[in-house]
Design an enzyme around this catalytic site. Sequence first.
Site, PDB file in Angstrom:
ATOM      1  N   LYS A 165       7.889  13.139 -17.040  1.00  0.00           N
ATOM      2  CA  LYS A 165       8.701  11.935 -17.150  1.00  0.00           C
ATOM      3  C   LYS A 165       9.915  12.269 -18.003  1.00  0.00           C
ATOM      4  CE  LYS A 165       8.841   7.158 -18.642  1.00  0.00           C
ATOM      5  NZ  LYS A 165       8.095   5.960 -19.035  1.00  0.00           N
TER       6      LYS A 165
ATOM      7  N   ARG B  65      14.252  -1.726 -17.969  1.00  0.00           N
ATOM      8  CA  ARG B  65      14.258  -2.221 -19.349  1.00  0.00           C
ATOM      9  C   ARG B  65      14.900  -3.600 -19.426  1.00  0.00           C
ATOM     10  NH1 ARG B  65      15.829   3.590 -22.197  1.00  0.00           N
ATOM     11  NH2 ARG B  65      13.981   4.706 -21.441  1.00  0.00           N
TER      12      ARG B  65
ATOM     13  N   TYR C 116      10.267   0.182  -5.468  1.00  0.00           N
ATOM     14  CA  TYR C 116      10.591  -1.245  -5.350  1.00  0.00           C
ATOM     15  C   TYR C 116      10.970  -1.598  -3.915  1.00  0.00           C
ATOM     16  CZ  TYR C 116      10.572  -0.625 -10.361  1.00  0.00           C
ATOM     17  OH  TYR C 116      10.178  -0.301 -11.629  1.00  0.00           O
TER      18      TYR C 116
ATOM     19  N   LYS D 231       8.951  11.615 -12.528  1.00  0.00           N
ATOM     20  CA  LYS D 231       9.744  10.397 -12.681  1.00  0.00           C
ATOM     21  C   LYS D 231      11.020  10.690 -13.439  1.00  0.00           C
ATOM     22  CE  LYS D 231       9.474   5.922 -14.808  1.00  0.00           C
ATOM     23  NZ  LYS D 231       8.824   5.114 -15.778  1.00  0.00           N
TER      24      LYS D 231
ATOM     25  N   SER E  50      13.801   2.140 -11.109  1.00  0.00           N
ATOM     26  CA  SER E  50      14.643   0.940 -11.021  1.00  0.00           C
ATOM     27  C   SER E  50      16.116   1.269 -10.763  1.00  0.00           C
ATOM     28  CB  SER E  50      14.487   0.118 -12.302  1.00  0.00           C
ATOM     29  OG  SER E  50      14.796   0.900 -13.447  1.00  0.00           O
TER      30      SER E  50
HETATM   31  C1  PBG Z   1       7.296   2.320 -19.855  1.00  0.00           C
HETATM   32  C2  PBG Z   1       7.871   2.597 -18.513  1.00  0.00           C
HETATM   33  C3  PBG Z   1       9.221   2.742 -18.135  1.00  0.00           C
HETATM   34  C4  PBG Z   1       9.232   2.826 -16.748  1.00  0.00           C
HETATM   35  C5  PBG Z   1       7.903   2.776 -16.315  1.00  0.00           C
HETATM   36  N1  PBG Z   1       7.085   2.650 -17.417  1.00  0.00           N
HETATM   37  C6  PBG Z   1      10.484   2.698 -18.942  1.00  0.00           C
HETATM   38  C7  PBG Z   1      10.702   3.674 -20.009  1.00  0.00           C
HETATM   39  O1  PBG Z   1       9.970   4.633 -20.221  1.00  0.00           O
HETATM   40  O2  PBG Z   1      11.663   3.440 -20.762  1.00  0.00           O
HETATM   41  C8  PBG Z   1      10.476   2.918 -15.890  1.00  0.00           C
HETATM   42  C9  PBG Z   1      10.348   2.440 -14.479  1.00  0.00           C
HETATM   43  C10 PBG Z   1      11.619   2.192 -13.753  1.00  0.00           C
HETATM   44  O3  PBG Z   1      12.736   2.453 -14.249  1.00  0.00           O
HETATM   45  O4  PBG Z   1      11.527   1.704 -12.622  1.00  0.00           O
HETATM   46  N2  PBG Z   1       7.087   3.387 -20.689  1.00  0.00           N
END
Ligand code: PBG
Length: 324
Positions: free
Chosen positions: A195, A205, A313, A248, A274
């Site tokens: 990630k 967010r 999504y 991710k 997202s």
């Molecule tokens: C929480 C989390 C995040 C996402 C999934 N779980 C945001 C982050 O780590 O700041 C992002 C998913 C997306 O952008 O669609 N830790």
Amino acid sequence: MFIRPRRNRKSAAIRDLVQETHLSTNDFIYPLFLLEDQSGSVPVASMPGINRLGLEPMLKEIEECLKLGVKAFDIFPVVDEKHKDKMATKSYDSNFFYLKALREIKEKFPGAAIMTDVAMDPYSSDGHDGIVNDRGEIVNDETLDILGKMALAQAETGIDTIGPSDMMDGRVGYIRDVLDENGFTNVSIMSYSAKYASAFYGPFRDALDSAPKSGDKKTYQMNPANQREALIEADLDVDEGADFLMVKPALAYLDVIKLLKDNYAQPIAAYNVSGEYAMVAAAAEKGWLNKEATMHEMLLSIKRAGADVILTYFAKEWAKLKNS
Ligand code: PBG
């Protein structure tokens, strides 16, 4: 010319015969944002077409998706500021709306695969995935205790898969132990293995109002410049008992998807995040891109790179098109 590659492209029927990659609704996990207000529905401004939903409309949404062939969902809570604290205590309070809703969702749709997210950020007054100490550092080992409690509370609702998205070291093994000690040997772990500290999470967010209050996530999420480091993370997750390895974001990290696919027998998941959704949806609103064609090509590229599972999504929209 002896070899003419265009011969295999000469008609739709021939092209279909030689097509290497096929998408299916079986590939998708649909992320959903759950509101505390049971009947609420609030659009996400930076994700045109996506709404935060209370339990009632969410049950309807899941029912519609199941009819379209989308059977897996990843549910995130939208937590009001008043419920947030330094230690994310609401994340493992069995009376909290998120955990109660998960139980209802699973009871109503036992055949749906329900995944949850393990990280402190939606519940943390600091907006970080781990505990923030007095010096502003994100402390690893103390955070594991909270992640374990969160995973256990989620497993107790009957959900299928835990998704640790926090990037603390050792969390997959820690969570696996907690689950097993409590009899949840059948609850799977889809680890966010690689990630990255990505700008593409911005709209998420916004949806959850979960941006860090100070600093960034670079001491725990990976540097977008690194590929080989993903192997270190994936090795650890496999040793610690992960059932799926996730990369991710997806689109800007197709090389990492391919790398994990080539090196591990575990199913590889990719999170089409997202910001990747927002780029396409916003350009389509302006009439600059064809949404359907771009969506399809984007998802196809993620699968072609090696993803067995795609969190996206676009899941419902893709399924609607497929069924139309
Ligand atoms: C929480 C989390 C995040 C996402 C999934 N779980 C945001 C982050 O780590 O700041 C992002 C998913 C997306 O952008 O669609 N830790």
